[in-house]
Design a protein around this motif. Structure first.
Motif, PDB file in Angstrom:
ATOM      1  N   UNK A 281       0.792  -1.230   0.000  1.00 39.88           N
ATOM      2  CA  UNK A 281       0.000   0.000   0.000  1.00 39.88           C
ATOM      3  C   UNK A 281       0.824   1.279   0.000  1.00 39.88           C
ATOM      4  N   UNK A 282       2.129   1.162   0.284  1.00 40.92           N
ATOM      5  CA  UNK A 282       2.888   2.398   0.395  1.00 40.92           C
ATOM      6  C   UNK A 282       3.539   2.817  -0.918  1.00 40.92           C
ATOM      7  N   UNK A 283       3.000   2.321  -1.998  1.00 35.29           N
ATOM      8  CA  UNK A 283       3.419   2.761  -3.325  1.00 35.29           C
ATOM      9  C   UNK A 283       4.899   2.559  -3.586  1.00 35.29           C
ATOM     10  N   UNK A 284       5.449   1.466  -3.100  1.00 34.53           N
ATOM     11  CA  UNK A 284       6.897   1.304  -3.221  1.00 34.53           C
ATOM     12  C   UNK A 284       7.356   1.352  -4.671  1.00 34.53           C
ATOM     13  N   UNK A 285       6.537   0.803  -5.522  1.00 32.62           N
ATOM     14  CA  UNK A 285       6.941   0.772  -6.923  1.00 32.62           C
ATOM     15  C   UNK A 285       6.962   2.173  -7.517  1.00 32.62           C
TER      16      UNK A 285
ATOM     17  N   UNK B  55      15.953   8.619   0.944  1.00 35.99           N
ATOM     18  CA  UNK B  55      14.731   9.363   1.174  1.00 35.99           C
ATOM     19  C   UNK B  55      13.529   8.606   0.598  1.00 35.99           C
ATOM     20  N   UNK B  56      13.664   8.167  -0.633  1.00 36.06           N
ATOM     21  CA  UNK B  56      12.546   7.466  -1.263  1.00 36.06           C
ATOM     22  C   UNK B  56      12.316   6.098  -0.653  1.00 36.06           C
ATOM     23  N   UNK B  57      13.360   5.555  -0.096  1.00 33.16           N
ATOM     24  CA  UNK B  57      13.237   4.230   0.503  1.00 33.16           C
ATOM     25  C   UNK B  57      12.572   4.311   1.867  1.00 33.16           C
TER      26      UNK B  57
END
Lengths: 694, 435
Positions: free
Chosen positions: A37-41, A334-336
């Protein structure tokens, strides 16, 4: 993988190539084992997009900065070659010593960046000057033979690139690379003659040159051995008439190294010209200016992170490459680590994405400290709406993000403006570079700092023309930006400029005033009276010290700048949702970039739990758990002795610690185990040797 | 030989000695001749022109180029082969690995008609490089006539005296011929010889006279002088070209050129400024003082901690380890210099040069001179390594794995003072020599 060896030691196992590599798509690493759900992709894709943009921007910058240097280099190379063309026509050319044209390229001590510079230099030269560009490193050439072999093999490779298939068959048969200058020059002759024949058919880029020069780049001049360099220069100077060589020395320290490496007899064979690259500090400033001090990239660094990166640069390596790597790492991190970083993209896209946020992500927004602070300030019904209504939250987030964007636009404009005013003050209270100013602004409210106060004080003492120049520059800054928000400010600045200009006429009148009063004072000749009158004049002046028009205007200007700074240079932490754009985990970054091998070793040996995470190893201070790895026990025992250690005592103590617990368990130590115990201290002796040499 | 006299100046006695040594074409000559003399004393030139004008079969090899035995031998053989075979024939490359092969192949080649019954000359230029090659090579070449049983003479050209060559196992003694340095008169004569066609010989000779007056004290290298002569001649001609002075107006010309030459001595002669830059300056008529030479750029920009590492290394190199306590401990007590000055240390450490020091000492000094706390991170260690690659530090004797590495600091006092000034560190206060 077992070994049947009596000794204990390290064994190298080559990786088994039969095993297939399990290829995990990179974006899967972003999952962290949590739910989708956390939009990792999406986050990963955003990261890649932003990084690509940043990378191309830095490359473009690099090219721009190197352009000057490369242009002058190319000019030099072409010029030095022209002398070669018209040889032996001139009287002077016949008699003069034949010197090898040499460019001494001073690149600065950031050796890690040089590779990139040389790569682009090679490319530029190959496009503009000659296809024959070879670069050598000192470690490849311990002696003449290797030197020439490397040179020959690279040269012939160059040629393959230029000429296509016809030559390949010859290349294949040429298994052994010749390593004499003779064979090189004969090769060169044959190649250039061949291209001569081809010339009319195929227009080559370095046109009208029948014999293109051979450019040899020595990447690290300092590391070359004197003998190899000397011999090579002597040999090639003898072959210069048939093998047009041009040398480029890559120098990291200072050009004096040429004289240190080469005696006069050899340096007299060179025609050295100096080229200096841009200082790496200036380079850093431009990179920061174009990557961080702009609204082009949404990603921002917090003060601590920026400090870590610039400190590594300024204190340790001067390497732009490393700095950009660090920037990349923080971007990735940051994105991770921040699920909401999915919104860290350009504004329209972010607004679109907000609409598709999942419940989980909405919860994440509510949990943000800056958002919570924002909510607390709102009216109570709005608070409830924000915390319960998803749609309302999303709308609010959109407007907040927009505010954040406007904040940044204004921020950077005002920052640049302030920098124009403070960068040329004496002693630089707010730093000479804009990055220093930026750091202070990020760190604390700049209006409260002492430096800011002293900077304003200094501004109040500036002369008119200096102020005008600053205003001019400031005006340009505002003009260059198309943003409308601060259009008012630009107008104000223009007004100030006009007012300063109109002051000129009035200033003249005042001058006349002062000259009158002076002439009056100089009438008397008596010393006593003179003194008295002077004192009187002083008093008078102090009393009537009214501000001139210029001073009033200056005061106005300073307070205007002050108000600008107060209004726009707010701390990013005060902005709601700043966590989305700002990366602030300086500690992680430091851990990754500034490794401390000695400390890590010490921790591992002293506190094995830190790395092994085995509950059994958790221990109190001062006691040595017998379950710890043997090497840790040995190390701790060794720490207990002050300087020298008796091997027998050490192994005794070791045996006591290890066997203590086992005796309690009524387990007898087998002879094999004991054997191992005796071997361990000897091994650890080898591992911490410096302590024992004393 | 009137032709020879015109081309070879001031070397009449050497030429006649060589000519009498060579004898007639079919005569056996001396097996080996060793010619030595200072740089640019005409050794190579004389030998080459002599052999060429007499049209003797000869092979000319430069030993710098042939840095391995194989290259040297193959080059000799290939060139010989080229001599013996007629023009059109393109013979294959000969491969030759050992001296034994060389002798055998040499015999084979010299059997050819064109080389029969006359002395073959092998000239080895820069023969001092032979000493670095296999030990048997030099004695072998000295006795080549005997070994091959052919009419061959080997001529060695070197800048070093024969005594430095003689192997301690003994060898055949060559005929030693010395080429003395050219005197100032000789130089004048030779340099005046190649005057440009546009100007008269006298005019050029006068110029050479002035040139030698300036440069003779520092440089007697004929090649270099000739280079300088060509480089500065346009400036000398300038008044004549402009019509301000006639060719005979030597005084005026001298006044024009003399300061210019003096400037040249400080810049272009030392290769501080390249000759092309010098020529450009002459053309534009600007002051050469504006252009900075290579040595002007001594400043090196270093990262902050690198500067301190370098300073620490310098201190460790030039201070005795005993004195570290006094310099870097806060409460070292009162130790006066006289107390801890040992007799042999009275001589300046700076005269003795840098001493090696272990890594740990460097780090200890570093921690005490840097104001802030420095963690021993990988960055610090890699900086030390990069200072080594920049040749500001050198690694000494790191064979023992058990010992930590040892370094020496190789920078000069001036350099380190400049560095220390940028970080506001008064290095003189910490140097034992300046106490």
């Amino acid at each position: 993988m077992a070994t049947s060896s009596v000794s204990k030691g390290c064994f190298v196992f080559k990786p088994d190539f039969k095993k297939r590599k399990i290829s995990v798509p990179i974006e899967d690493y972003f999952n962290k084992g949590k739910n989708e759900s956390e939009d990792s992709k999406l986050r990963f894709e955003t990261y890649q997009l932003i990084w690509q943009q940043m990378k191309s921007e830095t490359e473009r910058l690099q090219e721009e900065l190197n352009k000057n240097l490369f242009d002058s280099l190319i000019e030099f190379l072409q010029k030095s070659h022209s002398g070669f063309q018209k040889n032996s026509r001139d009287w002077g050319c016949q008699i003069k010593l034949r010197e090898i044209p040499t460019a001494a390229l001073v690149l600065g001590v950031n050796v890690t960046d040089h590779d990139l510079t040389f790569r682009s230099l090679t490319e530029v030269l190959q496009n503009n000057v000659t296809p024959y560009v070879v670069s050598l490193q000192a470690k490849d050439c311990p002696d003449m033979k290797h030197f020439l072999q490397k040179l020959a093999s690279q040269l012939m490779d160059c040629n393959v690139d230029v000429q296509s298939k016809e030559k390949e068959s010859v290349q294949v048969t040429q298994k052994k690379i010749p390593y004499s200058m003779d064979s090189l020059s004969t090769w060169y002759m044959s190649v250039t003659q061949k291209t001569d024949v081809k010339m009319p058919r195929k227009k080559r880029t370095p046109s009208q040159w029948q014999s293109p020069p051979v450019v040899l780049i020595l990447k690290d001049m300092e590391s070359f051995t004197t003998k190899v360099l000397q011999d090579f220069i002597i040999i090639s100077s003898q072959h210069l008439h048939e093998f047009p060589l041009i040398l480029i020395f890559g120098i990291a320290t200072s050009p004096v190294v040429v004289h240190r490496l080469l005696p006069h007899a050899v340096s007299s064979l060179l025609c050295i010209e100096l080229f200096q690259s841009l200082s790496c500090k200036e380079h850093l400033t431009t990179v920061l200016d174009k990557l961080l001090l702009t609204t082009q990239f949404p990603f921002k660094l917090s003060e601590k992170v920026l400090q870590v990166l610039t400190n590594i640069f300024l204190y340790h390596d001067f390497s732009i490459q490393n700095f950009i790597k660090g920037l990349q790492l923080s971007l990735l991190e940051h994105f991770y680590s921040q699920p909401l970083s999915v919104l860290c993209c350009n504004l329209p896209e972010a607004k679109r994405r907000i609409n598709f946020l999942s419940d989980n992500q909405c919860e994440n927004i509510r949990r943000l400290p800056s958002f919570r602070r924002y909510v607390e300030k709102q009216a109570s019904e709005k608070q409830v709406a924000l915390l319960t209504n998803e749609r309302f939250l999303k709308e609010e987030t959109q407007s907040l993000l927009e505010n954040l964007h406007v904040y940044h636009t204004n921020y950077f404009l005002v920052l640049r403006c302030l920098h124009q005013f403070t960068s040329s003050l004496p002693k630089y209270p707010l730093g000479r570079q804009i990055r220093e100013l930026y750091c202070t602004c990020l760190e604390k409210n700049i209006q409260d700092s002492e430096e800011y106060a002293s900077a304003l004080q200094l501004l109040r003492m500036l002369a008119k023309d200096e102020l005008m120049a600053m205003l001019q520059k400031c005006f340009k800054v505002f003009k260059s930006s198309s943003e409308k928000q601060l259009g008012n400010t630009a107008k104000r600045i223009e007004e100030f400029l006009a007012q300063f200009q109109s002051l000129d006429a009035e200033a003249k009148e005042e001058e006349e005033d002062t000259s009158e009063s002076q002439s009056k004072g100089l009438q008397k000749t008596d010393l006593y009276h003179l003194q008295k009158s002077l004192l009187e004049m002083k008093e008078l002046r102090r009393a009537s010290k009214r501000q001139t028009k210029f001073e009033v205007l200056r005061e106005q200007l300073v307070s205007f700048i002050d108000s600008l700074a107060r209004e726009y240079l707010l701390l990013p932490e005060t902005q709601p949702l700043h966590e989305v754009l700002y990366f602030s985990a300086a500690h992680t970054l430091r851990q990754h970039l500034n490794a401390a091998p000695r400390i890590a070793l010490h921790t591992a040996l002293n506190n094995p739990y830190y790395y092994l995470k085995n509950e059994a190893l958790r221990s109190d201070e001062g006691c040595i758990p017998n379950v710890a790895p043997d090497i840790c026990i040995a190390y701790k025992l060794h720490l207990e002795c002050s300087r020298l250690i008796n091997l027998v005592d050490w192994s005794e103590a070791f045996a006591t610690v290890v066997t203590a617990a086992e005796k309690m368990d009524a387990n007898s130590v087998t002879s094999e185990e004991r054997n191992e115990i005796i071997q361990y201290p000897l091994k650890s002796l080898l591992q911490c040797p410096s302590k024992h040499t004393e | 030989m009137p032709h020879l006299e015109n081309t070879v100046l001031c070397r009449e006695s050497q030429v006649s000695t060589l000519q009498s040594l060579f004898g007639e074409r079919h005569h056996f000559s001396f097996p080996s001749i060793f010619i030595y003399g200072h740089t640019a004393s005409g050794k190579t030139y004389v030998t080459q022109t002599l052999l060429k004008t007499l049209e003797l079969p000869h092979v000319f090899v430069n030993c710098v180029e042939c840095f391995t035995l194989r290259l040297l031998l193959e080059q000799i053989l290939n060139k010989l082969n080229h001599l013996s075979s007629s023009e059109g024939e393109c013979s294959t490359q000969i491969t030759c690995e050992t001296f034994n092969d060389f002798v055998r192949l040499f015999k084979q080649i010299t059997k050819a008609e064109s080389l029969k019954d006359q002395t073959v000359y092998i000239v080895l230029d820069k023969a001092e490089y032979l000493r670095d090659m296999e030990a048997y090579l030099l004695p072998g070449f000295l006795r080549l006539q005997e070994l091959t049983d052919r009419n061959v003479t080997v001529i060695f050209l070197s800048e070093i005296v024969w005594e430095k060559f003689r192997p301690n196992t003994g060898c055949f003694e060559p005929f030693v011929l010395y080429f003395p340095d050219y005197s100032i008169g000789n130089l004048q004569k030779i340099l005046s010889h190649d005057h440009p066609p546009e100007y008269s010989a006298d005019f050029y000779a006068a110029y050479i006279n002035i040139l030698l007056g300036v440069f003779y004290t520092v440089c007697r290298d004929l090649k270099e002088l000739r280079h300088l002569a060509v480089l500065n001649f346009p400036k000398y001609c300038e008044p004549v070209v402009k019509g301000e002075a006639s060719e005979r107006d030597t005084r005026k010309l001298w006044r024009n050129i003399e300061p210019h030459l003096k400037k040249a001595m400080q810049t272009v002669y030392l290769r501080e400024i390249s000759s092309s830059q010098w020529e450009k300056l002459q053309k534009d008529d600007t002051d050469p003082g504006q252009l900075k030479g290579l040595s002007a750029y001594t400043h090196v920009e270093l990262p902050y901690y690198s500067k301190f590492i370098l300073i620490a290394a310098y201190l460790a190199s030039y201070n005795p380890a005993r004195t570290d306590k006094r310099f870097f401990l806060k409460h070292h007590g009162k130790i006066k210099k006289t107390n801890f000055l040992k007799k042999h240390e009275k001589t300046s450490n700076h005269l003795l040069g840098p001493k090696p020091f272990p890594l740990d000492r460097l780090l200890a000094i570093l921690y005490s001179i840097v104001d802030s706390r420095v963690a021993p991170t990988a960055n610090i260690f890699s900086q030390i390594t990069s200072l080594v690659t920049l040749q500001l530090l050198t690694l000494v004797g790191h064979d023992d794995q058990l010992d930590g590495p040892k370094y020496k600091c190789t920078v000069s006092l001036d350099f380190i003072r400049a560095i220390a000034r940028t970080v506001n560190f008064d290095i003189i206060k910490y140097l034992y020599d300046f106490l």
